[in-house]
Each structure stands twice: as structure tokens, then as C-alpha cells.
Scaffold this motif. Sequence first.
Motif, mmCIF file in Angstrom:
data_model
loop_
_atom_site.group_PDB
_atom_site.id
_atom_site.type_symbol
_atom_site.label_atom_id
_atom_site.label_comp_id
_atom_site.label_asym_id
_atom_site.label_seq_id
_atom_site.Cartn_x
_atom_site.Cartn_y
_atom_site.Cartn_z
ATOM 1 N N ARG A 117 -0.877 24.818 11.370
ATOM 2 C CA ARG A 117 -1.104 24.515 9.950
ATOM 3 C C ARG A 117 -2.509 23.985 9.700
ATOM 4 N NH1 ARG A 117 4.498 23.313 7.312
ATOM 5 N NH2 ARG A 117 5.915 23.931 8.967
ATOM 6 N N ASP A 121 -3.586 28.301 9.289
ATOM 7 C CA ASP A 121 -3.190 28.308 7.874
ATOM 8 C C ASP A 121 -4.353 27.935 6.969
ATOM 9 O OD1 ASP A 121 -0.462 29.125 7.959
ATOM 10 O OD2 ASP A 121 0.079 27.194 8.794
ATOM 11 N N GLN A 187 3.198 34.147 10.299
ATOM 12 C CA GLN A 187 2.846 32.745 10.506
ATOM 13 C C GLN A 187 3.872 32.059 11.402
ATOM 14 O OE1 GLN A 187 -0.311 33.533 9.274
ATOM 15 N NE2 GLN A 187 -0.234 31.306 9.265
ATOM 16 N N SER A 304 0.535 30.322 3.723
ATOM 17 C CA SER A 304 -0.211 29.276 4.432
ATOM 18 C C SER A 304 -0.388 28.043 3.549
ATOM 19 C CB SER A 304 -1.576 29.809 4.870
ATOM 20 O OG SER A 304 -1.437 30.830 5.829
#
Length: 578
Positions: A117, A121, A187, A304
Motif C-alpha cells: 500500500r 498503490d 493488487q 489503490s
Amino acid sequence: MLMRLLGRYLRPYWTLLIGVVVFQFAQSIASLYLPTLNADIIDDGVAKGDMGVILSIGGVMLGVTLLQVGCAIAAVWFGARAAMAFGRDVRRAVFRRVGDFSEQEVSRFGAPSLITRSTNDVQQVQMLVLMSCTVLVSAPILAIGGVIFALREDLTLSWIMVVAVPVLLLVLGIILSRMVPLFQSMQKRIDGVNRVLREQLTGIRVVRAFVREQVEADRFEQANDALTDTALRAGRLFALVFPIVLLVLNVSSVAVLWFGAFRVEDGSLQIGSLIAFLSYLIQILIAVMMATMIAFLLPRAVVSAGRIGEVLATEPSVVEPVGGATELPAPGTLEFRNVTFAYPGAEDPVLTDVSFVAEPGEVTAVIGATGAGKTTIVNLAARLFDVTSGSVLVGGVDVRELDSDVLNAQFGLVPQKPYLFAGTVASTLRYGDPDATDDELWAVLETAQARDFVEAMPEGLEASVAQGGTNVSGGQRQRLSIARALVRRPPILLFDDSFSALDTATDARLRSALARAEAGATMLVVAQRVATIVGADQILVVDDGRIVARGTHEELLETSPTYTEIVESQLSAEEAAA
């Protein structure tokens, strides 16, 4: 969530965004003006053989082209600056929020997901910002301006635009709708690869010790194949974009030339206007394609942004008090007062009605079976979690009302699994106190029974320490971790099974040295080995999250069957080993 993220973190760079819009508008207008100038050259210069017109309009075209290039460079520069600054600020915000998380939030997200993340992301959203600044701003200007200029050149051929643009949008929209779920899955697949790889790198010794290399290779292969399969499916769909765009573009160009030729033949349309109309149609379709390219980035960026927003929206369960107390009426005292703690969603509490007081200059030991809640007591003392009910007091103040800097300064923590950061022995120890002198470092190393092996290293205090301390043994890692805590000279020392990797003789020498060097400190020692705590001033016997007995070693042997059972089991094990 994407719009909130963009609005919040792009707002400080509004001047850069204005620069992007101004320069993109200027370069788009210049691009739209060039086909008109080209038409004038053909109709007024080439067709009539007027070299003066050709040179004069050609000079204007050269100037407009240079202006277009300059504006495009400036727009990209402003856009790149805004996008990179946006990415930096979002990464910083995610890092700071994760830094405020307690163990509870870190466990809920998982370390691999938090890493993804804060890197991948953020990169996806940052790429959307960059492409929007360099492409999306100019696309609508080119599309709308192209339609206006094309209609000005010839209204009759406009039906080709009415057909070509919706067909292109429809086909690209179908492809885009099928790619959205693939991006969402991608993801998660990246999280999976990160998780497996992180586990294998961390546990490489265990993998080799149990000869599980092939099993772990197969496990990574499965995670990698899942990510590859998803990426390939998305890539195959994306690969259709350019052929479709080129097909529509070429068919439209043929249609313009085919039907425009008849109008040129009957004199209702000049050749220059036909070429200009074709140029505007190509610009319109390219603008649509550029906007569509952003649309392909959008789904992944939305996913994201949602994942980033989830981290930023998660409030830490351990919250620093506003205007926390800084004065301690009873320095060095640690008290648990009717403490009960349960993990979120758990049916039963880990600790129930735990009460005790650890005084300065005394050693309070905690012993019990695995899973009894011993480590949880240490974590609650250091406020890595907050109690479910009851209170933990440090220096006579509830830790929830104590300023975090003051609270942290009270403890020297040696965790159950000591972690050493990459660097040198000196930098490792100075993690506890950056201003510690070399003499102070040698003193704590001697107390921690680590001086002998550090002196044996060629570089001494400057000897290299690998990430995680993997280039030293488990016992050496524990002793360095203890020395790191002692450097702080804190009033309270927390040892969470911190002597488990030491042999009995080293354990005894270390405890004796600690008693001399830290005579005035409060010590809370969690241990599995009875020999480690036999001399403690107070021993707490924990069973199933409750303190079932307390006292000295001799008192507990007479009054606590649970403690007696622990002692006898260890003595039996030692006798059997002998």
C-alpha cells in the motif's frame, strides 16, 4: 476515495496545476492552429505557385511549432513536479499513520499488505496524476477544438466523426469494463507475492534446516503464477486497444479521402481544407484515445486509492492523550490494577483481573505455561495495546493519560524476538541513546555479557550487524538487545523471555551484573526457565490469563501447586538430560 485523496494532497500544489492547465491549453491551441495554416499553404501557396506565401506561412508554422514544443515541455515539467510531490506526501502520510498503529492494527492489515500500500498503490495513483497532467488536460481541448475547426472546414463530412468517435468509445468502453475486476485482483495478487516472499526471506534458515526449499519454491511459484496470469489477461485486453484505435483511425481517414475527393472534384471543397479536415479528425481520435488511456489507469488507481484510504482512515487503537501528564508522582513504579484484556473479536479475554505492583529496586518475575498471557502483560505495560478494562499505571499515572514521550522514556524493552537494525554494533546500541559515548557502550556490553564477543570482532564497536542481526548467534543477538535497552538507563526494564537463548552460566552472570548495574531500576522479567527468576523479589504465577499465585521462590514452593509443577517438570528435564 480517489477524489478525496487527490483533493487533499494536490491542494498545496495548485500553482503547479494552474501552470499545467495554462501551458497545456497553449500547446493544444497551437496544435489546432497548425492544420489551418497547412491548408492555407496548400490552397494559397502550393496551388497558386506563390513561393512568398509558402515561406511566410511556413515561418508562422515554424514559430507556432516552437511555441507548441516549449509549452509542452513546460506542462510536463509542472505536471511531473506536482505528481512527484503528491506521491511523496501520500507515502509520508501512510508511513506516519502506520508508525502510529498499535500491534492490533499492524496485525489486521499485515506487514506485506502495508508495504504494498505504501509503495505500489501510491505509485498507481501517482501515475494517474502524472498522466492526467500531461495527457488528460489537453485531450478535451484537442477533441472539442478539433470538432469546431473540422466543422469550420467542411460541414458535410462531419458525419464521419459522428460515426467514428462513438464506435471508438464503445469498443474501448467494453474493454475497460472487463479490465476493472482484473486490476482489483492484481493488487491482491501483489500482496500475496509480497507475503510469500517476505516469509521465505525471513525464515530462510528454517526452510533450509527442514529441507523445504522445493516446497517453498512451489508455493512462491503458485503466488507468482496467479499474479502473472492476472497480469497477462489484463495485458491481452490492453493489447487490443492500439489495433482498434488504428483500425478506426485508418478507416476514418480512408472515408474522409474517399468522400472528400468527390467534393474536391465538383469544386465544393478545396484540397487544403480536405487535408485540414483529415488532420482535425485524426487529432480528435487521438484525443479520445489519450482520454481512454487515462480511463485504463483509472480503475487500478481507484482500487489503490481505496487501499491507501483504508490505512489513512484507520484510527490507532492506542491514542496519545491531548495535553498528557508529564509529572510522575511515583517514579519507577509499575502497577496493574484489575486489568482485563481481550483482542478484538475474541470470545475470551487473554488476561482477567490482573493486579500487581512492581517497585523500584525490585525484580518482579512472571512465569506460566505457554499462552498464559505473560507477553501480553509486557505489551500492556509498554502500551503497545490498551487494556479492555482496568488500568496500567506508570509512575502513579494511568498510561492512557501520560504523554507518550514521557511514557516511552520510562521503559527499556527487550522483546521476546529481539530485532537488530542493519548497521554496526555502535549504531545498534545507540538506538537506545544516540548520545552515548564509547565508554558507556562498553559498560553496558559488559553488563549484558556481550563485551567478550564484541572485542573479539576485528572492528569492535564498528563491527557490522546485518539486518535482523542474522550474522550473530541467537544468544549474541539477545545480549546486544539487552545492552541496547540498558544504554537508555530507564527507570523500568521489561524483559520478555530475554534470556532464553543463553546458557545457564551466562544467564546467571548476566542477572548478577544487572543486579549491580541497575540496582535502583524496576525490573519486570517474563521467563520460561525457573533458574532465571529464582532470586526475584516477587514471582507472579500466571495460568489461563489470571494470577493464581505470588510470592518468592521458597514461598511458592510451599503454597502453589502450579509453580511446584513447573519447577518439578524443569528439574526432571534437567535430570533426564544429565
